[in-house]
Design an enzyme around this catalytic site. Sequence first.
Site, short mmCIF file in Angstrom:
data_model
loop_
_atom_site.label_atom_id
_atom_site.label_comp_id
_atom_site.label_asym_id
_atom_site.label_seq_id
_atom_site.Cartn_x
_atom_site.Cartn_y
_atom_site.Cartn_z
N ARG A 9 -5.64 3.77 -14.73
CA ARG A 9 -6.46 2.19 -14.82
C ARG A 9 -7.87 2.77 -14.99
O ARG A 9 -8.54 1.87 -15.17
CB ARG A 9 -6.00 1.43 -13.75
CG ARG A 9 -6.39 1.92 -12.23
CD ARG A 9 -5.96 1.07 -11.28
NE ARG A 9 -5.81 1.52 -9.96
CZ ARG A 9 -6.82 1.39 -8.93
NH1 ARG A 9 -7.73 0.85 -9.20
NH2 ARG A 9 -6.60 1.80 -7.75
N ASN B 295 -2.95 -3.16 -8.18
CA ASN B 295 -3.45 -2.25 -8.95
C ASN B 295 -2.61 -0.81 -9.25
O ASN B 295 -2.44 -0.44 -10.17
CB ASN B 295 -4.79 -1.89 -8.60
CG ASN B 295 -5.69 -3.27 -8.52
OD1 ASN B 295 -5.64 -4.25 -9.26
ND2 ASN B 295 -6.66 -3.12 -7.64
N ASP B 296 -2.24 -0.51 -8.14
CA ASP B 296 -1.39 0.91 -8.14
C ASP B 296 -0.01 0.68 -8.77
O ASP B 296 0.27 1.33 -9.37
CB ASP B 296 -1.30 1.32 -6.65
CG ASP B 296 -2.36 2.38 -6.41
OD1 ASP B 296 -2.98 2.94 -7.30
OD2 ASP B 296 -2.72 2.41 -5.27
N CYS C 146 -2.22 -8.16 -3.08
CA CYS C 146 -3.61 -7.92 -3.28
C CYS C 146 -4.14 -7.09 -4.57
O CYS C 146 -2.92 -6.70 -5.35
CB CYS C 146 -4.01 -7.21 -1.95
SG CYS C 146 -3.30 -5.43 -1.87
N HIS D 29 -14.80 1.74 -9.36
CA HIS D 29 -15.82 1.58 -8.36
C HIS D 29 -17.04 0.88 -8.38
O HIS D 29 -17.21 0.16 -7.52
CB HIS D 29 -16.16 3.11 -7.84
CG HIS D 29 -16.53 3.14 -6.54
ND1 HIS D 29 -16.79 4.29 -5.55
CD2 HIS D 29 -16.79 1.97 -5.43
CE1 HIS D 29 -17.11 4.01 -4.41
NE2 HIS D 29 -16.90 2.57 -4.21
N GLU E 172 3.82 -0.65 -3.71
CA GLU E 172 2.87 -0.14 -5.03
C GLU E 172 3.47 1.03 -5.73
O GLU E 172 2.92 1.49 -6.66
CB GLU E 172 1.55 0.33 -4.54
CG GLU E 172 1.59 1.20 -3.37
CD GLU E 172 0.06 1.32 -2.39
OE1 GLU E 172 -0.66 0.96 -2.85
OE2 GLU E 172 0.29 2.02 -1.50
N ARG F 232 -4.64 -1.86 6.90
CA ARG F 232 -3.95 -0.64 6.03
C ARG F 232 -4.36 0.64 6.81
O ARG F 232 -5.56 1.00 6.71
CB ARG F 232 -4.46 -0.71 4.81
CG ARG F 232 -3.67 0.40 3.62
CD ARG F 232 -3.96 0.10 2.48
NE ARG F 232 -5.16 0.57 2.17
CZ ARG F 232 -5.84 0.52 0.87
NH1 ARG F 232 -5.35 0.30 -0.14
NH2 ARG F 232 -7.17 1.28 0.59
N ARG G 15 -9.27 -2.17 4.26
CA ARG G 15 -9.28 -0.62 3.71
C ARG G 15 -9.87 0.08 5.24
O ARG G 15 -11.24 -0.30 5.54
CB ARG G 15 -9.74 -0.77 2.60
CG ARG G 15 -9.36 -1.50 1.50
CD ARG G 15 -10.02 -1.25 0.17
NE ARG G 15 -9.65 -2.09 -0.84
CZ ARG G 15 -10.35 -3.39 -1.32
NH1 ARG G 15 -11.36 -3.85 -0.61
NH2 ARG G 15 -9.83 -3.76 -2.23
#
Length: 575
Positions: A463, A452-453, A500, A187, A429, A330, A294
């Site tokens: 991660r 990422n996921d 993404c 974050h 994902e 999303r 998001r």
Amino acid sequence: MSHVLNGIAAGGGITIAPVYVMGASSLTAPAKVASDEDHEAKRLRDSFSFTRQELVKIGREATDEFGHPIMTIQTLLTILDDPEIRQLALDMLAENRWTAEWTVEQLVDQLKRLSTVAASSPFWGSAVTDLGQRMLSHLLGEPIPDVAKLDHRAVIVAHEISPTQVVRFDRHLVAAIVTDLGGATSHFSLLSEEFAIPSVVATHEVTKYAHDDMVAIVDGVHGKVILQPSPQEIDEYQQLAGEHARENRDLGKLKHQETRSTDGQRIRVAANISLPDEIDEVVQSGAEGVGLFRTEFMALENGQVASEDEQFRAYKRVVTTMPEQLVVVRTLDLGNDKVINNDATDQEANPALGVRGLRLGLQQTTLLRTQIRALLKASAYGKIAIMFPMVTTVHEFLQARQLVDEERQHLLQQGRVVAENIPVGMMVETPAAVTMADQFALYADFFSIGSNDLAQYIFATDRSNPDVVDLTNGLHPAMLRSVLHVIRQAHTEGKWVSLCGNLAARHVAEPLLLAMGLDEFSVPSDHVLPLRHLVSGLSVRQLQPLLHQALNLENAEQVEQLVRKNLPDLYQNEA
């Protein structure tokens, strides 16, 4: 003599400035039994109140500074305002006769366990830790290191930086950020990138070698830090910084052109956003749409979700600002690391692998139907696409599509205008979604690969954990093969694919993704024009041998070396 440290690039740009070492915020309390339970209970309640007042003030200042509310602050306030969490803390204190300080320590530990973040976003864990430190600060009477007191331009060096510390930065004084810990998708890193602060994280030992007023070069483009640089290194990086700035100005010329490879392949480069107000920056960035909107900002401070009308206004704001470009929204990706009042996620042993994403939406259909109606209403004002997160079975996706069809019919019966042929797609994902891509492609209008996921699920890693973060390298052939498989299955059915996440904005990965036939990259706004420039100088056809070699290597390091060796002109300024 200069000292060079390598880490993870978490914010673009190159800067040279003196160091300011920020002390670590690691307040702890001993395990103690309270002598006066009522007094300790009052102290605990006061710590909730004082911390809330502090966060409201920080949130107000951050909103004034950045032009929009900061999700981190809203999350912390949601935790503080949750009556069940407050009661849990008071019950723990009473049952165990603990001091207020030790109760806070145990509350933080329990909240982390209840919202196990090991297989998903690091946001919840960092938020809870941040909150605990602020409550302990009030109870112990010890201040938390505060860069807001900085009175000169400097490179901030710290073991770790909390999200609430980042939002207090004076962007005119904070030249760069370097930390021992962290990851490109933490974050803090996402916030520093949004605030355009050059950053390098996960250096592991910058606090061991840096001290106040030492000169540092921070290369947030390539993830490199040089302490006590030589005059030659300073000259070199001043030149590189100037070149970087000039390149950014030159890239502006691409804004009014389509992005095409040298052999004519049309590629879209879109931007990611997390808040409606970010759309103005997207327009200025030269993005060819929004590839990932998001919507977790819709989870309000009271633990509820924004009303249908509030959501409609937010979506309308975005699509009317870019009426000719597609905006992919999303649906709420709530669950393990997001706070919302619903019983479905309470007391899960591992919510990261439990009721989250679309699973939560299908259990709490009122939430999902409300969002779908707001999106359908907004479709009358621009080009919009609906995308569902965390899809693992075809049945789940078909259930979600049915909800869209039902709500569309209801709105039409009410005389509302709804756009024709709204694309409905899904995030890819999980390994399940990858292996079943051929079946999903029969029903989904498009795929968006959440790198990422997907990486952490493929490699079974957290991660946010620095001990295993290197294992989630998106350049690994296992990841590359998965992405290629998804693209091929989608194209077989005539569907398009976006990607993404961190991999999309990783310079060394982009030629390989282009060679795979990826239709769209969705990246942070400041990556848009550099990526459009990169794509316009490459040939998809000529990259095929490189892709074939990369897919047959053993590890990510070999892949990176291969790309750098075969495309030296792209990486000549990188270490």
